[in-house]
Design a protein around this motif. Structure first.
Motif, PDB file in Angstrom:
ATOM      1  N   PRO A 152      10.082  21.509   0.654  1.00 32.91           N
ATOM      2  CA  PRO A 152      10.654  20.507  -0.130  1.00 32.91           C
ATOM      3  C   PRO A 152      11.594  20.334   1.100  1.00 32.91           C
ATOM      4  O   PRO A 152      12.084  21.150   1.833  1.00 32.91           O
ATOM      5  CB  PRO A 152      10.976  21.301  -0.885  1.00 32.91           C
ATOM      6  CG  PRO A 152       9.721  22.070  -1.392  1.00 32.91           C
ATOM      7  CD  PRO A 152       9.212  22.383  -0.256  1.00 32.91           C
ATOM      8  N   TRP A 153      12.292  19.078   0.474  1.00 32.93           N
ATOM      9  CA  TRP A 153      13.548  18.396   2.083  1.00 32.93           C
ATOM     10  C   TRP A 153      14.475  17.606   0.999  1.00 32.93           C
ATOM     11  O   TRP A 153      13.662  16.536   0.502  1.00 32.93           O
ATOM     12  CB  TRP A 153      12.719  18.323   3.241  1.00 32.93           C
ATOM     13  CG  TRP A 153      11.587  17.144   3.039  1.00 32.93           C
ATOM     14  CD1 TRP A 153      10.604  17.142   2.921  1.00 32.93           C
ATOM     15  CD2 TRP A 153      12.437  15.518   3.266  1.00 32.93           C
ATOM     16  NE1 TRP A 153      10.085  15.834   3.087  1.00 32.93           N
ATOM     17  CE2 TRP A 153      10.853  14.934   3.347  1.00 32.93           C
ATOM     18  CE3 TRP A 153      13.802  14.989   3.316  1.00 32.93           C
ATOM     19  CZ2 TRP A 153      10.993  13.916   3.082  1.00 32.93           C
ATOM     20  CZ3 TRP A 153      13.206  13.871   3.706  1.00 32.93           C
ATOM     21  CH2 TRP A 153      12.417  12.799   3.770  1.00 32.93           C
ATOM     22  N   ARG A 154      15.836  17.793   2.179  1.00 30.04           N
ATOM     23  CA  ARG A 154      15.922  16.056   1.454  1.00 30.04           C
ATOM     24  C   ARG A 154      16.728  15.906   3.017  1.00 30.04           C
ATOM     25  O   ARG A 154      17.090  17.014   3.815  1.00 30.04           O
ATOM     26  CB  ARG A 154      17.744  16.851   0.595  1.00 30.04           C
ATOM     27  CG  ARG A 154      18.502  16.250   0.670  1.00 30.04           C
ATOM     28  CD  ARG A 154      19.135  15.730  -0.991  1.00 30.04           C
ATOM     29  NE  ARG A 154      20.100  15.046  -1.227  1.00 30.04           N
ATOM     30  CZ  ARG A 154      21.464  14.640  -1.293  1.00 30.04           C
ATOM     31  NH1 ARG A 154      21.642  16.226  -2.356  1.00 30.04           N
ATOM     32  NH2 ARG A 154      21.979  13.921  -1.646  1.00 30.04           N
ATOM     33  N   PHE A 155      17.479  14.837   3.136  1.00 31.46           N
ATOM     34  CA  PHE A 155      18.037  14.059   4.513  1.00 31.46           C
ATOM     35  C   PHE A 155      19.074  14.027   4.275  1.00 31.46           C
ATOM     36  O   PHE A 155      19.336  12.130   3.219  1.00 31.46           O
ATOM     37  CB  PHE A 155      16.669  13.459   5.080  1.00 31.46           C
ATOM     38  CG  PHE A 155      17.355  13.046   6.398  1.00 31.46           C
ATOM     39  CD1 PHE A 155      18.539  13.447   7.259  1.00 31.46           C
ATOM     40  CD2 PHE A 155      16.655  11.718   6.448  1.00 31.46           C
ATOM     41  CE1 PHE A 155      18.428  12.694   8.655  1.00 31.46           C
ATOM     42  CE2 PHE A 155      16.569  11.071   8.519  1.00 31.46           C
ATOM     43  CZ  PHE A 155      18.070  11.555   8.919  1.00 31.46           C
ATOM     44  N   VAL A 156      19.810  13.785   5.255  1.00 36.99           N
ATOM     45  CA  VAL A 156      21.608  12.905   4.707  1.00 36.99           C
ATOM     46  C   VAL A 156      21.787  12.575   6.175  1.00 36.99           C
ATOM     47  O   VAL A 156      22.064  13.365   6.877  1.00 36.99           O
ATOM     48  CB  VAL A 156      22.652  14.018   3.894  1.00 36.99           C
ATOM     49  CG1 VAL A 156      23.727  12.812   4.293  1.00 36.99           C
ATOM     50  CG2 VAL A 156      21.669  14.362   2.912  1.00 36.99           C
ATOM     51  N   ALA A 171      13.721   6.547   8.422  1.00 38.67           N
ATOM     52  CA  ALA A 171      14.208   7.299   7.674  1.00 38.67           C
ATOM     53  C   ALA A 171      14.924   6.572   5.694  1.00 38.67           C
ATOM     54  O   ALA A 171      14.275   7.858   4.591  1.00 38.67           O
ATOM     55  CB  ALA A 171      16.057   7.580   7.820  1.00 38.67           C
ATOM     56  N   GLU A 172      14.631   5.552   5.476  1.00 39.44           N
ATOM     57  CA  GLU A 172      14.822   4.490   4.052  1.00 39.44           C
ATOM     58  C   GLU A 172      13.394   4.800   3.924  1.00 39.44           C
ATOM     59  O   GLU A 172      13.183   5.292   2.243  1.00 39.44           O
ATOM     60  CB  GLU A 172      15.114   4.300   4.242  1.00 39.44           C
ATOM     61  CG  GLU A 172      17.243   3.774   4.295  1.00 39.44           C
ATOM     62  CD  GLU A 172      18.121   2.380   4.229  1.00 39.44           C
ATOM     63  OE1 GLU A 172      18.968   2.702   3.114  1.00 39.44           O
ATOM     64  OE2 GLU A 172      17.702   1.102   4.510  1.00 39.44           O
ATOM     65  N   VAL A 181      21.729   7.796   3.082  1.00 43.77           N
ATOM     66  CA  VAL A 181      22.085   6.335   4.165  1.00 43.77           C
ATOM     67  C   VAL A 181      23.389   6.844   3.478  1.00 43.77           C
ATOM     68  O   VAL A 181      24.111   5.732   3.087  1.00 43.77           O
ATOM     69  CB  VAL A 181      21.460   5.635   4.508  1.00 43.77           C
ATOM     70  CG1 VAL A 181      21.980   5.299   5.543  1.00 43.77           C
ATOM     71  CG2 VAL A 181      19.761   6.002   5.090  1.00 43.77           C
ATOM     72  N   HIS A 182      24.635   6.816   4.261  1.00 39.78           N
ATOM     73  CA  HIS A 182      25.683   7.442   4.361  1.00 39.78           C
ATOM     74  C   HIS A 182      26.567   6.349   5.479  1.00 39.78           C
ATOM     75  O   HIS A 182      27.033   7.188   6.551  1.00 39.78           O
ATOM     76  CB  HIS A 182      26.819   8.658   4.021  1.00 39.78           C
ATOM     77  CG  HIS A 182      28.201   8.246   3.132  1.00 39.78           C
ATOM     78  ND1 HIS A 182      28.532   8.639   1.775  1.00 39.78           N
ATOM     79  CD2 HIS A 182      28.614   7.690   3.931  1.00 39.78           C
ATOM     80  CE1 HIS A 182      29.905   8.365   1.733  1.00 39.78           C
ATOM     81  NE2 HIS A 182      30.070   7.716   2.802  1.00 39.78           N
ATOM     82  N   ALA A 183      27.276   5.437   4.645  1.00 39.13           N
ATOM     83  CA  ALA A 183      28.395   4.718   5.888  1.00 39.13           C
ATOM     84  C   ALA A 183      29.502   4.642   5.294  1.00 39.13           C
ATOM     85  O   ALA A 183      30.149   4.853   5.042  1.00 39.13           O
ATOM     86  CB  ALA A 183      27.901   3.301   6.242  1.00 39.13           C
TER      87      ALA A 183
END
Length: 337
Positions: A152-156, A171-172, A181-183
């Motif tokens: 299990p993983w999460r990517f920010v 990434a997306e 993905v946060h700008a």
């Protein structure tokens, strides 16, 4: 299914140098170029694992010394014929990225060294990957490895704006359920504290990015945190409290080479690395800032004065190795050389 990775090797053999050809260059974001490299004769390239970086040895021109810069490999470790790096152009930097952006085009050649890994992906029950800006480069292969392993993983992925963020599409493609993905310019400031508070026990947090982000994570990682922290920095970290700083003068110490018994006197103002190289010791090196791990050297006995940004607190406490480009010693130290 758990992820299996090899442990980092202390005092690895000196890195071999190869000349590779640039087969493609793509400008993927503002001031970021992705280069794909291969052997001109089609020979397989040295193996690497997620988190590894490669040295590019740059030639500024006649009479100028070579420039060595480290870049994370961000392609597929299973592809033994092509390496990929992403290079952020830093106009007010030390000149390496400017040289790459000006000179390296398809058909150009560049000297490289065998990949090294000071940021290995360790087995964990779960992963949280957190990248800031160009820090996505070592993280993308880690995400792919976790995905293949079924962990299990999460990517920010954080950045100033999408125009400054490389490889967003890669990434997306994993989907919004696991990738954020946060700008800042459109989404405001990201709440990293809440993200960390939501980590399940046993989560390994892997992060690469600007110093401010990494320092914040270190402050949040208290002794009772349910998650472990693993960082890679672009630049050296500030010395921890109580560690030697430029305000306090260095003191002379002695370094003994275990293989020969030779004793070197390392004077104030001279690095241990320079003393070793002058004595003919076979030590690899690259950044000279305690930031890449290339010069890691085993310690047989003695007390290192660690000043690097590579070793973990546990590794520093064990005292089994040091980075001679920046670290020193209290009294005499015996090195595994």
């Amino acid at each position: 299914m758990t992820l299996q990775m090899e442990a980092a090797v202390v005092n690895p053999p000196p890195a071999a140098q190869n000349t590779l050809r640039v087969v493609s260059r793509t400008d993927v974001a503002d001031s970021i170029a992705v280069l794909t490299l291969e052997d001109p004769e089609g020979r397989p390239l040295p193996a690497w694992e997620p988190g590894a970086h490669v040295d590019l040895v740059l030639d500024p021109g006649v009479g100028a010394p070579q420039i060595v810069r480290q870049y994370s490999l961000c392609g597929d470790p299973a592809d033994r014929h092509r390496w990929r790096v992403a290079v952020l152009r830093v106009p007010d930097g030390r000149g390496g990225s400017e040289l790459i952006h000006r000179q390296l085009r398809p058909g150009s050649t560049v000297a490289t060294r065998t990949p090294r890994n000071a940021f290995p992906l360790r087995p964990a029950a779960e992963y949280l990957f957190l990248a800031g800006g160009i820090g996505i480069t070592p993280i993308l292969p880690m995400v792919a490895a976790a995905e293949r392993a079924g962990t299990p993983w999460r990517f920010v992925y954080l950045g100033r704006s999408r125009s400054h963020m490389a490889l967003i599409d890669e990434a997306e493609r994993y989907g919004p359920e696991r990738v954020t993905v946060h700008a800042d310019d459109t989404d405001g400031i990201f709440d990293v504290t809440t993200l960390l508070d939501g980590c399940n026990p046993g989560t390994a947090v892997y992060s690469c990015g600007p110093g401010g982000l990494l320092s914040f994570l270190e402050r949040q990682h208290t002794a009772d945190a349910a998650w472990s922290l693993h960082l890679e920095r672009f630049t050296p970290a500030a010395p921890p409290t109580g560690q030697q700083t430029d305000d306090a003068p260095d003191e002379e110490f002695e370094a003994e080479l275990a293989s020969t018994g030779a004793v070197l006197r390392v004077s104030p103002g001279c690095s241990l690395l320079d003393a070793l190289l002058e004595a003919g010791a076979d030590v690899d090196w690259s950044c000279r800032e305690g930031n890449c791990g290339a010069c890691e050297t085993g310690v047989v006995s003695g007390t290192p004065d660690h000043r690097d940004s590579v070793l973990t607190p546990e590794e520093r406490a064990a005292g089994a190795s040091l980075m001679p480009c920046v670290s020193r010693a209290a009294g005499r130290i015996v090195l595994d050389l």
